[in-house]
Design a protein around this motif. Structure first.
Motif, PDB file in Angstrom:
ATOM      1  N   LYS A 144      40.403  47.585  28.525  1.00 40.89           N
ATOM      2  CA  LYS A 144      40.570  46.435  29.405  1.00 40.89           C
ATOM      3  C   LYS A 144      42.034  46.320  29.815  1.00 40.89           C
ATOM      4  O   LYS A 144      42.932  46.517  28.998  1.00 40.89           O
ATOM      5  CB  LYS A 144      40.116  45.153  28.688  1.00 40.89           C
ATOM      6  CG  LYS A 144      40.157  43.897  29.580  1.00 40.89           C
ATOM      7  CD  LYS A 144      40.122  42.616  28.752  1.00 40.89           C
ATOM      8  CE  LYS A 144      38.831  42.439  28.011  1.00 40.89           C
ATOM      9  NZ  LYS A 144      38.787  41.115  27.319  1.00 40.89           N
ATOM     10  N   MET A 145      42.275  45.984  31.082  1.00 44.52           N
ATOM     11  CA  MET A 145      43.633  45.841  31.598  1.00 44.52           C
ATOM     12  C   MET A 145      43.962  44.366  31.782  1.00 44.52           C
ATOM     13  O   MET A 145      43.086  43.567  32.135  1.00 44.52           O
ATOM     14  CB  MET A 145      43.765  46.584  32.928  1.00 44.52           C
ATOM     15  CG  MET A 145      43.526  48.085  32.803  1.00 44.52           C
ATOM     16  SD  MET A 145      43.303  48.922  34.392  1.00 44.52           S
ATOM     17  CE  MET A 145      44.828  48.475  35.218  1.00 44.52           C
ATOM     18  N   ASN A 146      45.229  44.015  31.557  1.00 47.47           N
ATOM     19  CA  ASN A 146      45.595  42.607  31.723  1.00 47.47           C
ATOM     20  C   ASN A 146      45.436  42.174  33.175  1.00 47.47           C
ATOM     21  O   ASN A 146      45.601  42.961  34.112  1.00 47.47           O
ATOM     22  CB  ASN A 146      47.028  42.346  31.247  1.00 47.47           C
ATOM     23  CG  ASN A 146      48.096  43.006  32.108  1.00 47.47           C
ATOM     24  OD1 ASN A 146      48.640  44.034  31.727  1.00 47.47           O
ATOM     25  ND2 ASN A 146      48.432  42.425  33.245  1.00 47.47           N
ATOM     26  N   ASN A 147      45.093  40.889  33.365  1.00 46.93           N
ATOM     27  CA  ASN A 147      44.954  40.377  34.727  1.00 46.93           C
ATOM     28  C   ASN A 147      46.316  39.983  35.280  1.00 46.93           C
ATOM     29  O   ASN A 147      47.355  40.243  34.684  1.00 46.93           O
ATOM     30  CB  ASN A 147      43.963  39.206  34.755  1.00 46.93           C
ATOM     31  CG  ASN A 147      44.403  38.035  33.884  1.00 46.93           C
ATOM     32  OD1 ASN A 147      45.593  37.812  33.672  1.00 46.93           O
ATOM     33  ND2 ASN A 147      43.443  37.272  33.374  1.00 46.93           N
ATOM     34  N   SER A 148      46.325  39.326  36.433  1.00 47.55           N
ATOM     35  CA  SER A 148      47.581  39.010  37.115  1.00 47.55           C
ATOM     36  C   SER A 148      48.431  38.011  36.351  1.00 47.55           C
ATOM     37  O   SER A 148      49.624  37.871  36.617  1.00 47.55           O
ATOM     38  CB  SER A 148      47.291  38.470  38.520  1.00 47.55           C
ATOM     39  OG  SER A 148      46.494  37.305  38.440  1.00 47.55           O
ATOM     40  N   LEU A 149      47.821  37.318  35.379  1.00 53.37           N
ATOM     41  CA  LEU A 149      48.573  36.379  34.557  1.00 53.37           C
ATOM     42  C   LEU A 149      49.052  37.023  33.254  1.00 53.37           C
ATOM     43  O   LEU A 149      49.614  36.339  32.395  1.00 53.37           O
ATOM     44  CB  LEU A 149      47.709  35.152  34.234  1.00 53.37           C
ATOM     45  CG  LEU A 149      47.250  34.313  35.424  1.00 53.37           C
ATOM     46  CD1 LEU A 149      46.380  33.160  34.957  1.00 53.37           C
ATOM     47  CD2 LEU A 149      48.437  33.800  36.213  1.00 53.37           C
ATOM     48  N   GLY A 150      48.816  38.321  33.106  1.00 57.59           N
ATOM     49  CA  GLY A 150      49.216  39.007  31.889  1.00 57.59           C
ATOM     50  C   GLY A 150      48.255  38.807  30.741  1.00 57.59           C
ATOM     51  O   GLY A 150      48.579  39.113  29.595  1.00 57.59           O
ATOM     52  N   SER A 151      47.069  38.296  31.025  1.00 60.53           N
ATOM     53  CA  SER A 151      46.124  37.952  29.962  1.00 60.53           C
ATOM     54  C   SER A 151      45.060  39.016  29.788  1.00 60.53           C
ATOM     55  O   SER A 151      44.595  39.630  30.752  1.00 60.53           O
ATOM     56  CB  SER A 151      45.457  36.609  30.272  1.00 60.53           C
ATOM     57  OG  SER A 151      44.480  36.294  29.289  1.00 60.53           O
ATOM     58  N   LEU A 152      44.651  39.221  28.549  1.00 57.98           N
ATOM     59  CA  LEU A 152      43.509  40.061  28.214  1.00 57.98           C
ATOM     60  C   LEU A 152      42.356  39.233  27.662  1.00 57.98           C
ATOM     61  O   LEU A 152      41.340  39.773  27.228  1.00 57.98           O
ATOM     62  CB  LEU A 152      43.919  41.112  27.183  1.00 57.98           C
ATOM     63  CG  LEU A 152      44.760  42.272  27.729  1.00 57.98           C
ATOM     64  CD1 LEU A 152      45.503  42.979  26.614  1.00 57.98           C
ATOM     65  CD2 LEU A 152      43.887  43.256  28.494  1.00 57.98           C
ATOM     66  N   GLY A 153      42.511  37.912  27.656  1.00 65.93           N
ATOM     67  CA  GLY A 153      41.474  37.027  27.158  1.00 65.93           C
ATOM     68  C   GLY A 153      41.263  35.882  28.115  1.00 65.93           C
ATOM     69  O   GLY A 153      42.117  35.549  28.928  1.00 65.93           O
TER      70      GLY A 153
END
Length: 833
Positions: free
Chosen positions: A384-393
């Motif tokens: 899984k890659m982090n989203n635009s907010l830097g989140s993986l959760g």
């Protein structure tokens, strides 16, 4: 070479022999922090030593030191020594580790929830973050798990924060912070939706979701130079009989241009899952694995290949798919280094996931002659890659389109004419080069208008002038000038948008003669383009039927692709079932709509010189006019059926998730029965009024077709019907409807009814619903079964020629009509293709 999973014992012995050799030459991490949380003594796991928590306490800042110990001995796999103790965090706590060598690091968090005193760790809820990334949000764990993350650390310190949610607490059994080899994550991943290259991968935070050893047993951290664990693939395989396991450790080679032992160990590249195509040179199916993922995130998929099967180079060619996307065509493993058994990998980055299921498939090529059908896969990693907010959760934010901002900046910057010319020349060069590259890959999505002059087009080009339905001679009357379309839509007024589909936006409009229309304007950045545009025109200009969409016109001027249909007052069937607030439909209305759609599909399958397979049957593609008469829409994926002496059409898999025929997906063999399966899903969708895939529901309810079939087999289908229909469906009508849907969803196409059979049975279900027995005061009897024609009570008793004649008699009127039909294709398209 060995075959079968029965070789597991031998493989395990080999793994133990190989492990010492692997570890002796393994990577030595610069930073290597291993902590056994809550333990007062060091703990050895394999060849690694996790230091006691009190020895590592200088790394931790916490408001309260709370240690926990399991009351009984924990035996949870390879990591059980680490699960005997835990550290409890009652408030925000931080680990701070000095980083000697900036770069990518693994962060492994070990969790095993046990009860210690007043702490029941299965009830803990907390976040785990770093200054730039959120690893876990409101995390709750019920069983032992190792959460593995990798992040590019650029500062001198790495701070990991544990924050309890609300009045809860956090806990941790063990912790690793370990350097990762510089070359493990490289910036050469491909994308396929849209096609291109992904840049910036080394700076992404990643979470390892799956690490799978195809065709072999578990590879423990002791047999991997980087301490990774690889699990067997058998629990992810769909159709175990389609695949066999092989092994050949001695053949594996690590050479320049391929992988290294840090990419994956010999124990992974030395085993594989391959097609079970032995003794059948006509095999044509896919081997497929299915994985659960979190929607809203992009994923990095790393495919590991090593041809331990072939006797000679260039003997093995196969295709690789992610979902229904062909991501690698005619892959020849021997071409990597002009040798057999060379280990290598390929990286692909997905678009943000819509579904909670991700499928990976391998299958034979259909475009290279004299190649025995076979395909292999040695290993797979899904991250899984982090989203635009830097989140993986947690939920992913809405994806914003920043391209317009970039275009504005570019326009301002390129104010000098000479510079503009240079830039345009460069763009043109790149356009041509990318187009050639994608054409070689066999799945080009480049935007190529039918007329490329940019002005008023007077020809469809030689490509369409061979007597086809889209030639100039046959379609001049369908062409509508761009100025007329522009005027009809009030200059494409955004407030007039009534839907957005895979092809582009749909506008409501009015032609100068007062005709209401729906105008589907192609988006150059769409995944769909020339092929769908051409197919829609070809199909709709040939067919006339009251239950099929027909084209009013099209426009291909000014590099545009525009399709014009007559406006449909009541939109899609889907919008009347759920999600839009449209009025609910009665059971009679729903049956009549299903019957109308079945008539349209039956005509496609039987009413033309060759059968036409729709390939995208779903409730969003069944449109309703002002009288709620159903018409099948959106023929962009349609395909003509097999020749008389053939049983199927071999083609790349396309369709909508949740409606896709599993046999078509597995074998890539398209028949009319693929439409029948999709229509069966629609029938249950009509009955239950809920999405075909709903990740928010409990696991057993996510897939509508599977869920409904379980209730039908229990004889309790009435328990899951739309609440607005409770008490309003006669039992025999519901029974016949459920039987019809069940037969449509048979695993194998040969066991499914034809659309003509489906049509007869839906008509029968309507008769059962409408049946009136003389003297029945409440008008609710279903005893008219005996008075109805017995031949339509069984699929096998239907005379297809009779049904075709009866139900298509009205097509004469359809063909004699002067105007085109009255619908537009797919106003709402929430499902991905």
């Amino acid at each position: 070479m060995m075959g079968g999973r029965g070789s597991t014992v031998f493989i395990c012995v080999l793994l133990s022999i190989l492990s010492s050799a692997c570890l002796s030459s393994g990577f030595t991490p610069v930073d290597n922090y291993l902590i056994d949380c809550g333990s007062l003594t060091n703990t050895t796991v394999g060849d690694r030593v996790f230091v006691a928590d009190n020895s590592a306490s200088n790394f931790l800042s916490t408001p309260k030191n709370t240690f926990a110990k399991a009351s009984i001995s924990v035996t949870s796999g390879d990591y059980s020594p680490l699960y005997q103790t835990a550290r409890i965090f009652d408030g925000t706590s931080k680990y701070t580790f000095g980083i000697s060598q900036p770069g990518r690091h693994w962060i492994r968090l070990y969790f095993y929830p046990f009860v210690s005193g007043s702490y029941n760790m299965s009830r803990a809820s907390f976040d785990v973050t770093t200054p730039n990334h959120a690893f876990l949000i409101n995390f709750n764990v019920k069983t032992s798990v190792v959460k593995e993350f990798s992040v590019n650390v650029t500062s001198k310190n790495l701070v990991i924060t544990f924050t309890p949610s609300g009045n809860s607490f956090a806990f941790l059994n063990a912790l690793e912070v370990v350097s990762v080899p510089d070359g493990l994550i490289t910036d050469d991943a491909d994308t396929f939706n849209p096609a291109g290259g992904f840049k910036g991968l080394p700076f992404q935070a990643l979470e390892t979701v799956y690490r799978v050893n195809m065709g072999g047993p578990t590879v423990s951290f002791e047999n991997d130079t980087l301490g990774r664990t690889w699990v067997p693939d058998k629990n992810f395989l769909i159709g175990n009989n389609l695949a066999i396991s092989i092994s050949n450790f001695a053949a594996v080679k690590y050479v320049g241009g391929g992988a290294t032992q840090e990419s994956a160990p010999n124990a992974v590249y030395g085993t594989a899952t391959r097609m079970n195509s032995e003794n059948d040179p006509n095999s044509n199916f896919n081997v497929t694995w299915e994985f659960n993922v979190n929607p809203g995130f992009q994923y990095l998929l790393r495919f590991h290949f090593c041809d331990i099967v072939s006797r000679n180079p260039n003997d093995l060619y196969f295709n690789v798919y992610i979902d229904s996307w062909l991501v690698a065509e005619n892959l020849d493993p021997s071409s990597v280094a002009d040798a057999l058994a060379v280990a290598f990998y390929r990286d692909f980055v997905t678009a943000a996931r819509v579904s909670n299921k991700l499928r990976v498939s391998i299958g034979p090529t259909n475009t290279i002659d004299n190649v025995y059908p076979n395909a292999i896969l040695n290993g797979l990693e899904i991250m899984k890659m982090n989203n635009s907010l830097g989140s993986l959760g947690g939920p992913a934010p809405a994806v914003s389109d920043s391209s317009s901002k970039r275009n504005v900046g570019l326009t301002v910057g390129l104010s000098i004419g000479a510079v503009i010319l240079v830039v345009l020349a460069g763009i043109f060069f790149m356009f041509c080069r990318k187009r050639r590259r994608l054409a070689r890959q066999g799945h080009s999505k480049m935007w190529i208008p039918l007329s490329i002059s940019g002005g008023n087009s007077h020809t469809m080009g030689s490509k369409y002038s061979n007597g086809t339905a889209t030639s100039l001679d046959s379609n001049l009357g369908y062409r509508i000038p761009f100025v007329a379309v522009h005027e009809a839509t009030n200059n494409f007024d955004e407030s007039w948008v009534i839907g957005i589909g895979g092809f582009g936006k749909v506008y409501k409009g009015t032609l100068n003669d007062g005709t209401k229309v729906a105008v589907k304007r192609g988006n150059p950045r769409s995944q769909q383009g020339l092929a769908e545009f051409q197919t829609e025109i070809e199909m709709l200009s040939q067919f006339r039927h009251r239950h099929l969409v027909s084209l009013i016109g099209y426009c291909d001027e000014k590099n545009e692709m525009i399709l014009i249909y007559e406006y449909m007052e009541n939109g899609t069937l889907k919008s009347h079932l759920y999600g839009s607030g449209s009025p609910s439909l009665s059971w009679k209305d729903r049956l009549e709509i299903c019957i109308g759609a079945a008539r349209g599909l039956h005509y496609l399958h039987t009413g033309y010189a060759k059968a036409v397979i729709h390939r995208d049957v779903k409730s969003a593609n069944i449109l309703l006019d002002e009288n709620f008469m159903a018409k099948v829409a959106d023929f962009g994926l349609s395909k003509t059926g097999p020749e008389i002496d053939q049983t199927h059409v071999s083609t790349a898999v396309k369709g909508s998730f949740g409606y896709l025929d599993p046999e078509y997906f597995r074998r890539q063999q398209l028949t009319e029965k693929s439409d029948v399966y999709s229509f069966g899903v629609v029938l249950f969708e009509v009955l239950c009024a809920r999405p075909v895939i709903d990740p928010s529901l409990p696991r057993e309810m996510v897939n509508l077709a599977e869920w409904a079939m379980k209730w039908h087999k229990r004889g309790q289908l009435e328990q899951i019907i739309d609440s607005t229909l409770v008490g309003k469906i006669r039992p025999d009508s519901l029974r016949k409807f459920g039987e019809t849907a069940e037969k449509c969803l048979a695993d194998f196409g040969v066991d499914r009814p034809s659309m003509g059979d489906v049509l007869w049975n839906l008509e029968y279900a309507l008769q059962l619903q409408e049946a009136v027995v003389p003297g029945d005061p409440e008008d609710n009897s279903t005893n008219m079964i005996g008075e109805l024609s017995p031949q339509i009570n069984n699929f096998s008793d239907v005379d297809n020629s009779v049904s075709a004649a009866q139900f298509e008699a009205s097509s004469v009127d359809d063909l004699s009509g002067v105007s085109m039909s009255r619908v537009f294709s797919q106003l709402v398209k929430s499902e991905g293709r």
